[in-house]
Scaffold this motif. Sequence first.
Motif, PDB file in Angstrom:
ATOM      1  N   VAL A 142      -7.082   6.745  -0.145  1.00  0.00           N
ATOM      2  CA  VAL A 142      -8.330   7.249   0.431  1.00  0.00           C
ATOM      3  C   VAL A 142      -8.501   8.750   0.122  1.00  0.00           C
ATOM      4  O   VAL A 142      -9.616   9.242  -0.032  1.00  0.00           O
ATOM      5  CB  VAL A 142      -8.421   6.924   1.940  1.00  0.00           C
TER       6      VAL A 142
ATOM      7  N   ALA B  36      -5.603   0.101   7.565  1.00  0.00           N
ATOM      8  CA  ALA B  36      -5.604  -1.366   7.626  1.00  0.00           C
ATOM      9  C   ALA B  36      -5.588  -1.852   9.073  1.00  0.00           C
ATOM     10  O   ALA B  36      -5.993  -2.980   9.368  1.00  0.00           O
ATOM     11  CB  ALA B  36      -4.394  -1.923   6.883  1.00  0.00           C
TER      12      ALA B  36
ATOM     13  N   GLY C  10      -5.037   0.118   3.494  1.00  0.00           N
ATOM     14  CA  GLY C  10      -6.236   0.914   3.708  1.00  0.00           C
ATOM     15  C   GLY C  10      -7.366   0.080   4.310  1.00  0.00           C
ATOM     16  O   GLY C  10      -7.132  -0.996   4.882  1.00  0.00           O
TER      17      GLY C  10
ATOM     18  N   SER D 238      -1.102   0.203  -6.009  1.00  0.00           N
ATOM     19  CA  SER D 238      -1.850   0.115  -7.251  1.00  0.00           C
ATOM     20  C   SER D 238      -2.469   1.469  -7.572  1.00  0.00           C
ATOM     21  O   SER D 238      -3.337   1.947  -6.833  1.00  0.00           O
ATOM     22  CB  SER D 238      -2.943  -0.949  -7.091  1.00  0.00           C
TER      23      SER D 238
ATOM     24  N   MET E 204      -0.876  -1.117   9.699  1.00  0.00           N
ATOM     25  CA  MET E 204      -0.886   0.275  10.165  1.00  0.00           C
ATOM     26  C   MET E 204      -1.744   1.126   9.242  1.00  0.00           C
ATOM     27  O   MET E 204      -2.104   0.706   8.137  1.00  0.00           O
ATOM     28  CB  MET E 204       0.520   0.837  10.350  1.00  0.00           C
ATOM     29  N   GLY E 205      -2.098   2.322   9.715  1.00  0.00           N
ATOM     30  CA  GLY E 205      -3.014   3.159   8.946  1.00  0.00           C
ATOM     31  C   GLY E 205      -4.408   2.543   9.001  1.00  0.00           C
ATOM     32  O   GLY E 205      -4.756   1.812   9.937  1.00  0.00           O
TER      33      GLY E 205
ATOM     34  N   ILE F  68      -2.529  -6.405  -6.098  1.00  0.00           N
ATOM     35  CA  ILE F  68      -2.361  -7.721  -5.469  1.00  0.00           C
ATOM     36  C   ILE F  68      -3.662  -8.493  -5.635  1.00  0.00           C
ATOM     37  O   ILE F  68      -4.742  -7.990  -5.279  1.00  0.00           O
ATOM     38  CB  ILE F  68      -2.021  -7.560  -3.974  1.00  0.00           C
TER      39      ILE F  68
ATOM     40  N   SER G  42      -5.240   9.969  13.151  1.00  0.00           N
ATOM     41  CA  SER G  42      -4.885   8.802  12.324  1.00  0.00           C
ATOM     42  C   SER G  42      -3.424   8.796  11.893  1.00  0.00           C
ATOM     43  O   SER G  42      -2.745   7.764  11.973  1.00  0.00           O
ATOM     44  CB  SER G  42      -5.752   8.743  11.072  1.00  0.00           C
TER      45      SER G  42
ATOM     46  N   SER H 197      -7.850  14.478  14.991  1.00  0.00           N
ATOM     47  CA  SER H 197      -6.753  14.380  13.999  1.00  0.00           C
ATOM     48  C   SER H 197      -5.699  13.342  14.373  1.00  0.00           C
ATOM     49  O   SER H 197      -4.499  13.617  14.319  1.00  0.00           O
ATOM     50  CB  SER H 197      -6.051  15.731  13.851  1.00  0.00           C
TER      51      SER H 197
ATOM     52  N   TRP I 243     -15.866  19.356   9.774  1.00  0.00           N
ATOM     53  CA  TRP I 243     -14.521  19.915   9.895  1.00  0.00           C
ATOM     54  C   TRP I 243     -14.282  21.010   8.865  1.00  0.00           C
ATOM     55  O   TRP I 243     -14.886  21.014   7.801  1.00  0.00           O
ATOM     56  CB  TRP I 243     -13.456  18.832   9.800  1.00  0.00           C
TER      57      TRP I 243
ATOM     58  N   THR J  50      -0.759   7.388   2.618  1.00  0.00           N
ATOM     59  CA  THR J  50       0.062   8.113   3.596  1.00  0.00           C
ATOM     60  C   THR J  50       0.796   7.130   4.501  1.00  0.00           C
ATOM     61  O   THR J  50       1.994   7.291   4.782  1.00  0.00           O
ATOM     62  CB  THR J  50      -0.820   9.046   4.452  1.00  0.00           C
TER      63      THR J  50
ATOM     64  N   GLY K 259       0.831  -1.214   0.000  1.00  0.00           N
ATOM     65  CA  GLY K 259       0.000   0.000   0.000  1.00  0.00           C
ATOM     66  C   GLY K 259       0.855   1.249   0.000  1.00  0.00           C
ATOM     67  O   GLY K 259       1.875   1.334   0.697  1.00  0.00           O
TER      68      GLY K 259
HETATM   69  P1  FAD Z   1      -5.064   4.478   1.829  1.00  0.00           P
HETATM   70  O1  FAD Z   1      -4.841   5.911   1.571  1.00  0.00           O
HETATM   71  O2  FAD Z   1      -6.410   3.912   1.509  1.00  0.00           O
HETATM   72  O3  FAD Z   1      -3.972   3.683   0.989  1.00  0.00           O
HETATM   73  C1  FAD Z   1      -4.121   2.308   0.712  1.00  0.00           C
HETATM   74  C2  FAD Z   1      -3.075   1.882  -0.301  1.00  0.00           C
HETATM   75  O4  FAD Z   1      -3.163   0.484  -0.495  1.00  0.00           O
HETATM   76  C3  FAD Z   1      -3.219   2.525  -1.671  1.00  0.00           C
HETATM   77  O5  FAD Z   1      -1.961   2.846  -2.185  1.00  0.00           O
HETATM   78  C4  FAD Z   1      -3.838   1.419  -2.495  1.00  0.00           C
HETATM   79  O6  FAD Z   1      -3.527   1.542  -3.858  1.00  0.00           O
HETATM   80  C5  FAD Z   1      -3.169   0.214  -1.881  1.00  0.00           C
HETATM   81  N1  FAD Z   1      -3.913  -1.022  -2.123  1.00  0.00           N
HETATM   82  C6  FAD Z   1      -5.103  -1.401  -1.635  1.00  0.00           C
HETATM   83  N2  FAD Z   1      -5.458  -2.594  -2.135  1.00  0.00           N
HETATM   84  C7  FAD Z   1      -4.447  -2.981  -2.950  1.00  0.00           C
HETATM   85  C8  FAD Z   1      -4.222  -4.102  -3.777  1.00  0.00           C
HETATM   86  N3  FAD Z   1      -5.116  -5.105  -3.893  1.00  0.00           N
HETATM   87  N4  FAD Z   1      -3.091  -4.165  -4.497  1.00  0.00           N
HETATM   88  C9  FAD Z   1      -2.164  -3.176  -4.428  1.00  0.00           C
HETATM   89  N5  FAD Z   1      -2.320  -2.075  -3.662  1.00  0.00           N
HETATM   90  C10 FAD Z   1      -3.463  -1.986  -2.945  1.00  0.00           C
HETATM   91  N6  FAD Z   1      -6.009  11.396   9.354  1.00  0.00           N
HETATM   92  C11 FAD Z   1      -5.451  12.406   9.998  1.00  0.00           C
HETATM   93  O7  FAD Z   1      -4.387  12.240  10.600  1.00  0.00           O
HETATM   94  N7  FAD Z   1      -6.034  13.640  10.019  1.00  0.00           N
HETATM   95  C12 FAD Z   1      -7.232  13.873   9.438  1.00  0.00           C
HETATM   96  O8  FAD Z   1      -7.709  15.006   9.447  1.00  0.00           O
HETATM   97  C13 FAD Z   1      -7.885  12.801   8.795  1.00  0.00           C
HETATM   98  N8  FAD Z   1      -9.113  12.946   8.248  1.00  0.00           N
HETATM   99  C14 FAD Z   1      -9.739  11.858   7.724  1.00  0.00           C
HETATM  100  C15 FAD Z   1     -11.060  11.959   7.286  1.00  0.00           C
HETATM  101  C16 FAD Z   1     -11.737  10.834   6.811  1.00  0.00           C
HETATM  102  C17 FAD Z   1     -13.167  10.946   6.385  1.00  0.00           C
HETATM  103  C18 FAD Z   1     -11.059   9.587   6.704  1.00  0.00           C
HETATM  104  C19 FAD Z   1     -11.750   8.370   6.150  1.00  0.00           C
HETATM  105  C20 FAD Z   1      -9.752   9.490   7.116  1.00  0.00           C
HETATM  106  C21 FAD Z   1      -9.092  10.607   7.647  1.00  0.00           C
HETATM  107  N9  FAD Z   1      -7.803  10.503   8.128  1.00  0.00           N
HETATM  108  C22 FAD Z   1      -7.214  11.551   8.763  1.00  0.00           C
HETATM  109  C23 FAD Z   1      -7.077   9.260   7.987  1.00  0.00           C
HETATM  110  C24 FAD Z   1      -6.092   9.358   6.873  1.00  0.00           C
HETATM  111  O9  FAD Z   1      -6.716   9.657   5.663  1.00  0.00           O
HETATM  112  C25 FAD Z   1      -5.417   8.000   6.769  1.00  0.00           C
HETATM  113  O10 FAD Z   1      -5.055   7.550   8.019  1.00  0.00           O
HETATM  114  C26 FAD Z   1      -4.165   8.077   6.011  1.00  0.00           C
HETATM  115  O11 FAD Z   1      -4.355   8.718   4.796  1.00  0.00           O
HETATM  116  C27 FAD Z   1      -3.620   6.715   5.809  1.00  0.00           C
HETATM  117  O12 FAD Z   1      -4.348   6.002   4.870  1.00  0.00           O
HETATM  118  P2  FAD Z   1      -3.749   4.623   4.435  1.00  0.00           P
HETATM  119  O13 FAD Z   1      -2.433   4.876   3.829  1.00  0.00           O
HETATM  120  O14 FAD Z   1      -3.831   3.683   5.574  1.00  0.00           O
HETATM  121  O15 FAD Z   1      -4.792   4.069   3.350  1.00  0.00           O
END
Ligand code: FAD
Length: 501
Positions: A45, A334, A218, A39, A331-332, A185, A345, A343, A270, A14, A11
């Motif tokens: 997100v 997931a 994610g 991907s 993490m994140g 994946i 996450s 704030s 927000w 962030t 993934g």
């Molecule tokens: P994602 O951004 O979803 O990334 C997932 C990754 O996995 C992507 O690269 C995707 O391509 C990859 N992936 C998934 N499935 C596959 C697959 N089958 N094959 C290959 N790759 C795959 N956090 C804060 O700290 N402050 C905030 O103000 C805040 N506001 C938010 C508001 C909302 C409504 C939400 C939902 C979240 C908020 N967050 C906030 C949380 C923040 O957006 C996330 O914690 C942060 O962006 C981390 O996301 P992530 O990387 O875990 O997931």
Amino acid sequence: MGRRFDLVIVGGGTAGWMCAAACAAKLDRSRFRIRLIESEEIGTVGVGEATLPQMKDFNDFLGLDEVEFMQATQASFKLGIEFVNWGREGDRYIHPFGTFGRPIGEADFFSYWVRAHHNGTAAPLSDYCFPIVAARQNHFMLPTGKADDVRNAFAYAYHLDAFLYARYLRRWAEERGIERVEGRIVDVERDTESGRVAAVTLQSDARIEGDMFVDCSGFRSLLLGQALGVELEEWTHWLPCDRAVAVPSVRSTDFTPYTRSTRRKAGWQWRIPLQHRTGNGYVYASQYISDDEAAAALLSSLDGEALAEPRVLRFTAGKRRYAWAQNVVGMGLAGGFLEPLESTSIYLVQMAIMHMLTLLPSGRTIDPALPNEFNRVMDVEYDRIRDFLILHYVANDPAAPLWQQVTAMDIPQSLTAKIERFRNRAYVEAYRDGLFGPPSWQAVFVGQGIMPAAADRLADAMPDAVLADRLGKLAQTIERGAATAPLHADFVARYCPAPLP
Ligand code: FAD
């Protein structure tokens, strides 16, 4: 050279790129091979804009240049969060990133304030806090670094575009040798004997083996949730909001050095000012409002023209029962999600990375002591944030069905005990691990109308007149100090102007 330890990050949101950057900065590449799979077709997100002061520590840990980072992410500064209509309709308070007052006697400042408040000689608590007073004036400055200066009694965080942050870190990490693999994946292979994840297979049929996997996929939680079956411990009975509708709007003239959270009928809204736009979102409980109604409520309350169609995101409050299972660390998103009211996450991603680096095994064999400790500290982090968020919900006027539900619900025993200690003695214990410190709790308790009956008895020794005099002078010093700081908009324009997108 022996065989390198193969670390695979799944993934590239962030979470994924923060983890990759930290590994790039700190892991010895003669011992570790680090790959990140993402991907483009699935994407990220794409929300997440407000952070906590610990993010500066993370950036410093990597060695990022603050100005370059702020320009790359269209960032602004954040001194705290303003809560509007929380507690009672019409109320406002700020949860600051700083302390209240300064030492004026043997007890902590807050206890003196409680005493003076009961005597009727104190100004509002917010008048004794530099970041709050500066925020109210829309002013910002960096801490002065002088120990006895009220303008040093705070920390700051950033409002940023989390998508741009991930992109920035990607470039940074790739320049430092992290291998990026593009692809979706489609299969996760487990070792039949041990149950560990052995490899993932991409749509292209490429098979990627690893000794350890970091699941940053994610909400899908591809490895931890889906492949290993680690279930989500749901906290929806305490945190019933399960959706958000988000929309960016044109930057407004009100360029606040703070996030605003406004309580609404079925949740809260927000407002986050970035350099190139303002981020807005309505977090709501779908049992009390439809998506269309929430989107309409959001659009009708923007202070600038909407720049895109509103986008609905669904989520469930909670965390995976184990963040580290077998050879997978999640993490994140997931690993879990708690609504962005405080704030937290990105902070949780940061904590997971730091603990993972500390506890990373030196070979393929993983002593259970390592995941056990990781899961313990991450549980502490989640539990503390959960209780702090619930506090915001329980102390409100029950003006609408959501608010009737949350003000009448049973709350965790850990929070009940905390509220009782505060009500009795203004007491908030400081922790070694986890958020939040006493000033945060004090701000939210008082802001939402929970007042202590009495305070630390050590605060009784100071004569009333001396106390009133000290408080009065301190409020003046803070007011004058905040007036010397420039407008936040001017500070950002001079310090870290970002290019127009
Ligand atoms: P994602 O951004 O979803 O990334 C997932 C990754 O996995 C992507 O690269 C995707 O391509 C990859 N992936 C998934 N499935 C596959 C697959 N089958 N094959 C290959 N790759 C795959 N956090 C804060 O700290 N402050 C905030 O103000 C805040 N506001 C938010 C508001 C909302 C409504 C939400 C939902 C979240 C908020 N967050 C906030 C949380 C923040 O957006 C996330 O914690 C942060 O962006 C981390 O996301 P992530 O990387 O875990 O997931």
